[in-house]
Design a protein around this motif. Structure first.
Motif, PDB file in Angstrom:
ATOM      1  N   PRO A  92       1.000  -7.706  -0.900  1.00 31.08           N
ATOM      2  CA  PRO A  92       0.201  -6.527  -1.078  1.00 31.08           C
ATOM      3  C   PRO A  92       0.847  -5.203  -1.870  1.00 31.08           C
ATOM      4  O   PRO A  92       2.331  -5.306  -1.890  1.00 31.08           O
ATOM      5  CB  PRO A  92       0.307  -6.148   0.538  1.00 31.08           C
ATOM      6  N   ASP A  93      -0.497  -4.276  -2.490  1.00 29.46           N
ATOM      7  CA  ASP A  93       1.124  -3.420  -3.310  1.00 29.46           C
ATOM      8  C   ASP A  93       1.743  -4.328  -4.385  1.00 29.46           C
ATOM      9  O   ASP A  93       2.791  -3.462  -5.057  1.00 29.46           O
ATOM     10  CB  ASP A  93       2.197  -2.490  -2.790  1.00 29.46           C
ATOM     11  N   LYS A  94       1.454  -5.454  -4.470  1.00 26.65           N
ATOM     12  CA  LYS A  94       2.519  -6.283  -6.104  1.00 26.65           C
ATOM     13  C   LYS A  94       0.793  -6.613  -6.910  1.00 26.65           C
ATOM     14  O   LYS A  94       1.914  -6.058  -8.279  1.00 26.65           O
ATOM     15  CB  LYS A  94       2.797  -6.810  -5.676  1.00 26.65           C
ATOM     16  N   GLY A  95       0.151  -6.424  -6.886  1.00 32.17           N
ATOM     17  CA  GLY A  95      -0.573  -6.721  -7.871  1.00 32.17           C
ATOM     18  C   GLY A  95      -0.491  -8.189  -8.614  1.00 32.17           C
ATOM     19  O   GLY A  95      -0.649  -9.591  -8.462  1.00 32.17           O
ATOM     20  N   TRP A  96      -0.605  -8.163  -9.400  1.00 33.93           N
ATOM     21  CA  TRP A  96      -0.717  -9.793 -10.703  1.00 33.93           C
ATOM     22  C   TRP A  96       0.985  -9.708 -10.668  1.00 33.93           C
ATOM     23  O   TRP A  96       1.152  -9.076 -10.980  1.00 33.93           O
ATOM     24  CB  TRP A  96      -1.504  -9.369 -11.638  1.00 33.93           C
ATOM     25  N   GLY A  97       1.376 -11.110 -11.721  1.00 33.30           N
ATOM     26  CA  GLY A  97       2.165 -11.791 -12.105  1.00 33.30           C
ATOM     27  C   GLY A  97       2.588 -12.673 -13.179  1.00 33.30           C
ATOM     28  O   GLY A  97       1.408 -12.726 -13.235  1.00 33.30           O
ATOM     29  N   HIS A 128       8.951  -6.322 -11.681  1.00 35.37           N
ATOM     30  CA  HIS A 128      10.469  -5.672 -12.013  1.00 35.37           C
ATOM     31  C   HIS A 128      11.466  -6.276 -10.602  1.00 35.37           C
ATOM     32  O   HIS A 128      10.101  -6.788 -10.016  1.00 35.37           O
ATOM     33  CB  HIS A 128      10.456  -3.744 -11.462  1.00 35.37           C
ATOM     34  N   SER A 129      12.222  -6.363 -10.824  1.00 36.65           N
ATOM     35  CA  SER A 129      13.339  -6.901  -9.822  1.00 36.65           C
ATOM     36  C   SER A 129      14.477  -7.035  -9.799  1.00 36.65           C
ATOM     37  O   SER A 129      14.888  -6.573 -10.917  1.00 36.65           O
ATOM     38  CB  SER A 129      13.232  -8.749  -9.318  1.00 36.65           C
ATOM     39  N   CYS A 159      10.511  -5.567  -5.336  1.00 30.34           N
ATOM     40  CA  CYS A 159      10.733  -7.250  -5.312  1.00 30.34           C
ATOM     41  C   CYS A 159      11.251  -7.910  -4.245  1.00 30.34           C
ATOM     42  O   CYS A 159      11.474  -9.168  -4.304  1.00 30.34           O
ATOM     43  CB  CYS A 159      11.927  -7.170  -6.400  1.00 30.34           C
ATOM     44  N   GLY A 160      11.643  -7.531  -3.004  1.00 32.92           N
ATOM     45  CA  GLY A 160      12.154  -7.903  -2.119  1.00 32.92           C
ATOM     46  C   GLY A 160      14.123  -8.892  -2.311  1.00 32.92           C
ATOM     47  O   GLY A 160      14.196  -9.880  -1.546  1.00 32.92           O
ATOM     48  N   ALA A 161      14.202  -8.696  -3.582  1.00 36.95           N
ATOM     49  CA  ALA A 161      15.560  -8.473  -3.784  1.00 36.95           C
ATOM     50  C   ALA A 161      16.820  -8.460  -2.509  1.00 36.95           C
ATOM     51  O   ALA A 161      16.758  -7.869  -2.033  1.00 36.95           O
ATOM     52  CB  ALA A 161      15.754  -8.800  -4.563  1.00 36.95           C
ATOM     53  N   GLY A 169      15.794  -0.116  -3.642  1.00 36.63           N
ATOM     54  CA  GLY A 169      15.077   0.282  -2.793  1.00 36.63           C
ATOM     55  C   GLY A 169      13.884   1.313  -3.739  1.00 36.63           C
ATOM     56  O   GLY A 169      13.034   1.998  -2.996  1.00 36.63           O
ATOM     57  N   TRP A 170      14.184   1.868  -4.492  1.00 39.68           N
ATOM     58  CA  TRP A 170      13.638   2.734  -5.100  1.00 39.68           C
ATOM     59  C   TRP A 170      13.700   2.383  -7.140  1.00 39.68           C
ATOM     60  O   TRP A 170      14.270   2.125  -7.531  1.00 39.68           O
ATOM     61  CB  TRP A 170      13.911   4.139  -5.293  1.00 39.68           C
TER      62      TRP A 170
END
Length: 183
Positions: free
Chosen positions: A50-55, A120-121, A171-173, A178-179
């Protein structure tokens, strides 16, 4: 093939000029952007998050230092980009603008390649590098470490905040800031 690390041009992020490399054009490995010598096996796919789209994902292993792709789009002035953000892209959920050089940016919002879908990450496996190619600045995206098959390709956007704008990072890292756009 990666360029020779002893090449003075490589050390200064300048690609060799055809016909002028001491190794000869057939042996020179420092013309990757000019020759579009990108890593093979990068695929665009829905992240299903959700909220991430394509990669962009690797379908085969990519070794550290390899040129993954080039960030391309319309080269416009920062002033033009600011106008577009304020007046043209206001209703669009996504825009893709990267700083280039000398007051110019690459706007990949409407004209681009798959590089614009690299997410992004805060703990990326790739990075952007600005290279001088025939007197022009170009942006290559390079692997920071080995990227494994099935792994998403990411880089740190290092976004600047304009007018206090920020976006939550997804990114979940473990080291997530956070922003995006945070000072």
């Amino acid at each position: 093939k990666k360029p020779d690390s002893h090449c003075a041009n490589v050390a200064t992020c300048v690609e060799c000029t055809p016909g002028h490399c001491p190794l000869g054009d057939d042996k020179c490995c420092n013309m990757r952007l000019q020759r579009r010598q990108y890593a093979q096996g990068l695929r665009l796919k829905d992240t299903k998050l959700p909220d991430k789209g394509w990669g962009v994902y690797a379908s085969r292993a990519v070794e550290a230092g390899m040129l993954l792709t080039e960030y391309v789009g319309e080269v416009v002035s920062e002033r033009c980009a600011a106008h577009r953000l304020r007046d043209e892209y206001q209703s669009e959920a996504h825009h893709y603008i990267m700083s280039l050089a000398d007051g110019c940016v690459v706007d990949a919002t409407r004209a681009a390649n798959t590089a614009r879908f690299i997410n992004h990450s805060c703990d990326p496996n790739a990075e952007t590098q600005k290279w001088n190619v025939g007197g022009e600045t170009r942006i290559g995206i390079f692997a920071l470490r080995e990227i494994l098959p099935g792994e998403e390709v990411t880089y740190d956007y290092r976004m600047q905040s304009f007018g206090g704008w920020q976006q939550m990072c997804r990114c979940g890292a473990r080291n997530c800031r956070g922003w995006l756009g945070a000072s």
